[in-house]
Each structure stands twice: as C-alpha cells, then as structure tokens.
Scaffold this motif. Structure first.
Motif, mmCIF file in Angstrom:
data_model
loop_
_atom_site.group_PDB
_atom_site.id
_atom_site.type_symbol
_atom_site.label_atom_id
_atom_site.label_comp_id
_atom_site.label_asym_id
_atom_site.label_seq_id
_atom_site.Cartn_x
_atom_site.Cartn_y
_atom_site.Cartn_z
ATOM 1 N N ARG A 174 0.877 -1.180 0.000
ATOM 2 C CA ARG A 174 0.000 0.000 0.000
ATOM 3 C C ARG A 174 0.911 1.225 0.000
ATOM 4 N NH1 ARG A 174 -2.566 -1.454 5.553
ATOM 5 N NH2 ARG A 174 -0.343 -1.892 5.790
ATOM 6 N N ILE A 175 0.876 1.997 -1.095
ATOM 7 C CA ILE A 175 1.866 3.043 -1.302
ATOM 8 C C ILE A 175 1.185 4.401 -1.447
ATOM 9 C CG2 ILE A 175 3.788 3.833 -2.722
ATOM 10 C CD1 ILE A 175 4.116 0.936 -3.668
ATOM 11 N N ILE A 176 1.626 5.362 -0.651
ATOM 12 C CA ILE A 176 1.137 6.735 -0.732
ATOM 13 C C ILE A 176 1.890 7.464 -1.836
ATOM 14 C CG2 ILE A 176 0.922 8.919 0.508
ATOM 15 C CD1 ILE A 176 0.967 7.203 3.116
ATOM 16 N N VAL A 177 1.163 8.125 -2.722
ATOM 17 C CA VAL A 177 1.788 8.834 -3.838
ATOM 18 C C VAL A 177 0.894 9.997 -4.236
ATOM 19 C CG1 VAL A 177 0.707 7.456 -5.670
ATOM 20 C CG2 VAL A 177 2.973 8.459 -6.060
ATOM 21 N N GLY A 178 1.475 11.003 -4.872
ATOM 22 C CA GLY A 178 0.707 12.148 -5.337
ATOM 23 C C GLY A 178 0.018 11.866 -6.655
ATOM 24 N N VAL A 215 0.576 10.250 8.857
ATOM 25 C CA VAL A 215 -0.120 9.571 9.955
ATOM 26 C C VAL A 215 -0.511 8.156 9.520
ATOM 27 C CG1 VAL A 215 -2.232 9.544 11.337
ATOM 28 C CG2 VAL A 215 -0.951 11.671 11.063
ATOM 29 N N ALA A 216 -0.995 8.028 8.285
ATOM 30 C CA ALA A 216 -1.362 6.708 7.768
ATOM 31 C C ALA A 216 -0.144 5.794 7.695
ATOM 32 C CB ALA A 216 -2.004 6.852 6.391
ATOM 33 N N LEU A 217 0.985 6.355 7.307
ATOM 34 C CA LEU A 217 2.204 5.563 7.212
ATOM 35 C C LEU A 217 2.657 5.098 8.591
ATOM 36 C CD1 LEU A 217 4.432 4.589 5.223
ATOM 37 C CD2 LEU A 217 5.675 6.680 5.778
#
Length: 312
Positions: A174-178, A215-217
């Motif tokens: 699960r990867i946060i990206v713009g 925060v999610a990370l």
C-alpha cells in the motif's frame, strides 16, 4: 492496481507544513536560520564570465536575478524561520553561480505556475527551482543541468519491508503517492509489469495533505510513501520515525536531470553550464548539496540542453 478515493496532494503548502510540524527537531540536521552562516561562496570563474554573450543585458545590472519557488519545501527551497528569507539547496546553488559570474544574487520568490511566463517575459535571468528537463520544456527554454531528479521510497522504521529497487518489490504493498505525478506514472507501470508476471497488485493511496499521509504511514495503514527524495530526507530527519528503502529516478528507467532554466536563445545557458562545471570540478557544488543531504544527486558534469523526459 487497486485505488482508494483520492484528491491531489497539497504540495504548495509543504514548506509551511514541515516548519509548523517541528523545525526544532530538524535543526540538528538542517540550518533553517535566515543568517545561513554555512552558505558556501565562490570566486569568479573566468571561463563562465567569458561565455556570457557580448552585450547580454542582465535584468538588474551587476546582479544575477533568479526565480525560485519556496513552496517546494526543505531542503530544496523554503522560507527560513523568519518566514521571509528563502533558503535551501537551490538558493545555495544560485548563490554559487552568481559568484562564479562575478555578480551579486537577486533571489526572487515566485509561485511554481508563474515562473515560465516570468522567464519568457524577461522578469528574471534564470530559474533555479528544481526544474526537471523535459523535451516539451526544451522547446521554450534552455537548460544547464546540475542535479539528477530522485524520488525517495520511505517506510516507517522497523516495517520489515526491505529494500525497494525494482517493480517486483512493490507487489502487494500500500503506497502513498501524489496524483498526477511522474512517480505515480512510474508506479503504475511497475504494477502493470507485476500483474503481467502474476504478482499481487499494489494499492496506491492518495491523501488531501502530506500530514494525513504520514499519519497513515506511521499507523500502519500504508506501507510506504513515494515523494521527491529531498522532501522525505528532511521529514525523516525531523520526525525520526521513517527510513528510506530505496530511490527511484524521476525519469525511470532513464536518468532525469534537474537544471537551470533560461530564456530560449538568450545565450546565457552556456555560461551557466561553464560555471556549474567549475563548481563540480572543485567540489563546491558537492559541498553545497551535502549541506542539505542531497550530495548523492550531483551530476558528474553539467550539460546545456541535455536529453529531457518525454511527454506522457
């Protein structure tokens, strides 16, 4: 590829966000003071001065007028603790280039969206603001490269994920990206290859702002975050609870150059390239980038109008 509902990252507020969330914690790693006692300087470089076209009219006589976007955030460019002085790796580099030309520096803060028109209309001599070279931009501007564009891949400390270096390493994460960024474009291609190879899909996550994503990370609702490398280096130094798992060229699979932008055909690019090569040769640029923990991004040599990223 699985998606969560998303909105675009609010990157314009990054500089204020990271400072508001605790500049004191990053002071041991980065000098955010307006005085900048450690800013490097350089002597005049004859080859660079001689490469300035005869009769070239600088915007302000005796000065190199450079536009920079402070909202990109530290360590590239941001406002100091006085909320007025622009500091960072790009301002330091701009100062070195001005010194090399025997000029003073006039640093002009601008919004990212405003620099192209301001440059073409003659408001500035150059733009030094983490501008990546693209083939489309080369139609309107000349470039003098100085740094490679890298994205960082970070996770919370102790995640146990291991190094991320190639497409298979993101399978199932699960990867946060713009949204709409070239790092998203690359991750989509990596995931496409993984799916074709029978691997688990990745899940891209998008948040309204960076603080929410972090925060999610940290809480384990996301496994990793991909952003410009310098931004995440600063956050890791500030917060102490995330670590780098790898880097990714902004032009993957090719190198992506970051460069000074000048007006097309103005003739100034060759002088700036000569100045930059002198700074690379004697180690001045390395020291300036090291000061902001970006030393790994230095190019072996500067080029005028190097190959740029294609439009996608």
């Amino acid at each position: 590829m699985r998606f969560r509902p998303f909105t675009r990252l609010a990157g314009a507020g990054l500089a204020l966000l990271v400072l508001a969330n605790g500049p004191a914690a990053a002071q041991s790693d980065f000098d955010l003071s307006p005085e900048q006692p450690g800013r490097p300087h350089h002597e005049r470089v004859a080859a660079a001065v001689d490469a300035v076209p005869e009769g070239f009219a600088f915007v302000r006589p005796g000065y190199l007028t450079v536009a920079v976007n402070p909202s990109g955030g530290p360590p590239i460019a941001t406002y100091a603790t006085d909320a007025a002085t622009v500091i960072g790796a790009d301002p330091d580099y701009a100062s070195l280039v001005a010194d090399s030309l025997g000029l003073k520096l006039d640093l002009v803060p601008v919004a990212w969206a405003d620099w192209p028109l301001g440059l073409t209309s003659g408001k500035y001599d150059a733009v030094i603001s983490n501008v990546g070279v693209t083939e489309e931009r080369k139609l309107k501007f000349d470039f003098s490269s100085y740094r490679q564009g890298l994205h960082g891949i970070f996770a919370r400390k102790g995640s146990g994920i291991g190094r991320i270096a190639e497409p298979k390493d993101i399978a199932g994460l699960r990867i946060i990206v713009g949204a709409g960024t070239n790092q998203e474009h690359i991750l989509l291609e990596w995931d496409r290859r993984n799916l074709a190879a029978g691997l688990k899909p990745a899940e891209l996550q998008y948040f309204d702002n960076e603080a929410t994503g972090l925060v999610a990370l940290r809480s384990g609702r996301a496994d990793a975050i991909v952003q410009p490398n310098g931004q995440l280096i600063f956050i890791a130094a500030r917060d102490g609870n995330i670590e780098r798992l790898g880097t990714l060229s902004a032009g993957w699979p090719e190198r992506s150059d970051v460069a000074i932008a000048t007006r097309k055909g103005s003739g100034l690019a060759d002088a700036l390239t000569a100045a930059t090569n002198a700074l690379i040769k004697d180690g001045s640029l390395q020291r300036a980038l090291d000061r902001w923990q970006l030393g790994e991004e230095i190019l072996p040599r500067s080029q005028t109008n190097p190959p740029g990223l294609p439009k996608f």
